[in-house]
Design a protein around this motif. Sequence first.
Motif, PDB file in Angstrom:
ATOM      1  N   GLY A 184      -2.514   2.086 -41.598  1.00  0.00           N
ATOM      2  CA  GLY A 184      -1.691   1.131 -40.881  1.00  0.00           C
ATOM      3  C   GLY A 184      -1.312   1.654 -39.515  1.00  0.00           C
ATOM      4  O   GLY A 184      -1.735   2.737 -39.085  1.00  0.00           O
ATOM      5  N   ALA A 185      -0.480   0.877 -38.815  1.00  0.00           N
ATOM      6  CA  ALA A 185      -0.135   1.202 -37.428  1.00  0.00           C
ATOM      7  C   ALA A 185       1.108   2.068 -37.302  1.00  0.00           C
ATOM      8  O   ALA A 185       1.369   2.646 -36.242  1.00  0.00           O
ATOM      9  CB  ALA A 185       0.062  -0.099 -36.640  1.00  0.00           C
ATOM     10  N   GLU A 186       1.922   2.163 -38.363  1.00  0.00           N
ATOM     11  CA  GLU A 186       3.184   2.908 -38.292  1.00  0.00           C
ATOM     12  C   GLU A 186       3.009   4.353 -38.761  1.00  0.00           C
ATOM     13  O   GLU A 186       2.080   4.670 -39.522  1.00  0.00           O
ATOM     14  CB  GLU A 186       4.241   2.253 -39.182  1.00  0.00           C
ATOM     15  CG  GLU A 186       4.663   0.862 -38.789  1.00  0.00           C
ATOM     16  CD  GLU A 186       5.715   0.320 -39.742  1.00  0.00           C
ATOM     17  OE1 GLU A 186       6.687   1.062 -40.019  1.00  0.00           O
ATOM     18  OE2 GLU A 186       5.564  -0.809 -40.214  1.00  0.00           O
ATOM     19  N   ASN A 187       3.927   5.191 -38.313  1.00  0.00           N
ATOM     20  CA  ASN A 187       3.980   6.545 -38.844  1.00  0.00           C
ATOM     21  C   ASN A 187       4.378   6.478 -40.318  1.00  0.00           C
ATOM     22  O   ASN A 187       5.154   5.602 -40.728  1.00  0.00           O
ATOM     23  CB  ASN A 187       5.007   7.393 -38.088  1.00  0.00           C
ATOM     24  CG  ASN A 187       4.533   7.783 -36.707  1.00  0.00           C
ATOM     25  OD1 ASN A 187       3.349   7.682 -36.391  1.00  0.00           O
ATOM     26  ND2 ASN A 187       5.455   8.220 -35.872  1.00  0.00           N
ATOM     27  N   LEU A 188       3.852   7.391 -41.089  1.00  0.00           N
ATOM     28  CA  LEU A 188       4.180   7.468 -42.507  1.00  0.00           C
ATOM     29  C   LEU A 188       5.321   8.452 -42.722  1.00  0.00           C
ATOM     30  O   LEU A 188       5.344   9.537 -42.157  1.00  0.00           O
ATOM     31  CB  LEU A 188       2.948   7.935 -43.304  1.00  0.00           C
ATOM     32  CG  LEU A 188       3.183   8.278 -44.779  1.00  0.00           C
ATOM     33  CD1 LEU A 188       3.544   7.020 -45.569  1.00  0.00           C
ATOM     34  CD2 LEU A 188       1.955   8.969 -45.382  1.00  0.00           C
ATOM     35  N   HIS A 189       6.281   8.039 -43.558  1.00  0.00           N
ATOM     36  CA  HIS A 189       7.342   8.951 -44.003  1.00  0.00           C
ATOM     37  C   HIS A 189       7.480   8.767 -45.508  1.00  0.00           C
ATOM     38  O   HIS A 189       7.634   7.642 -45.994  1.00  0.00           O
ATOM     39  CB  HIS A 189       8.670   8.655 -43.303  1.00  0.00           C
ATOM     40  CG  HIS A 189       9.755   9.628 -43.661  1.00  0.00           C
ATOM     41  ND1 HIS A 189      11.096   9.336 -43.555  1.00  0.00           N
ATOM     42  CD2 HIS A 189       9.687  10.911 -44.142  1.00  0.00           C
ATOM     43  CE1 HIS A 189      11.805  10.383 -43.942  1.00  0.00           C
ATOM     44  NE2 HIS A 189      10.967  11.350 -44.301  1.00  0.00           N
ATOM     45  N   ALA A 190       7.402   9.863 -46.248  1.00  0.00           N
ATOM     46  CA  ALA A 190       7.458   9.782 -47.705  1.00  0.00           C
ATOM     47  C   ALA A 190       8.022  11.071 -48.285  1.00  0.00           C
ATOM     48  O   ALA A 190       8.131  12.085 -47.592  1.00  0.00           O
ATOM     49  CB  ALA A 190       6.055   9.527 -48.270  1.00  0.00           C
ATOM     50  N   THR A 191       8.397  11.006 -49.540  1.00  0.00           N
ATOM     51  CA  THR A 191       8.742  12.215 -50.281  1.00  0.00           C
ATOM     52  C   THR A 191       7.685  12.394 -51.368  1.00  0.00           C
ATOM     53  O   THR A 191       7.183  11.413 -51.923  1.00  0.00           O
ATOM     54  CB  THR A 191      10.135  12.142 -50.928  1.00  0.00           C
ATOM     55  OG1 THR A 191      10.178  11.040 -51.841  1.00  0.00           O
ATOM     56  CG2 THR A 191      11.209  11.990 -49.874  1.00  0.00           C
TER      57      THR A 191
END
Length: 202
Positions: A184-191
């Motif tokens: 996708g176009a957004e930065n990924l943030h995850a745990t």
Amino acid sequence: MAGRGRAEIENGAQVVSGQLGKTIQRLRKAYNLSLSELAEQSGVAKSIISQIERNETNPTLATIWRLSQALDVSIERVLASADEEPFVEKLARRDTPYIVSDDGKMRLSIIGWIKTVEWLQWYDVSAEPGGSLESEGHQRGALECLSVLAGEAEVDVAGIIETAKAGETLRYRCDRPHTIRAIGAENLHATMVCIMKAAVMD
């Protein structure tokens, strides 16, 4: 103390615990002993006991043994009591270790506790669009849980591909080659939590 001799204890090893001093102080006061009286009964200098109670020094096992004998409790109880005390530990951002993917676009900050690393690992994951992290299989039965907070992730486990958006979680076996990608176009943030000693799943 069962299974341990005096000579084994006096090997100079140090006990490091932020709550040990409070435990010694609590036991001393329970017996209505002054610092001088405990020093006389244990053979440990009054100044050393004072430093231990203020957590200004890390005593050797030999010192803890002498104090436990004087307080008429086992060394195991003294150490267990210290471990059972609540604690709060703060790790600054600059001191948090991290892993960077080969493409330089994904970063895993290691936010889990070092004492659990053999069976539980916990990461804060951030990645630019297109970033990916390829991993070899971990030990048999290991399981990863990837919870997406922002952006979108794709997980490829031995050719089986699934995606997750913000608010969704992927759980998968990680005892075989697997890849995490930011799509996708957004930065990924995850745990991401990796359970290294999960029950083997067939």
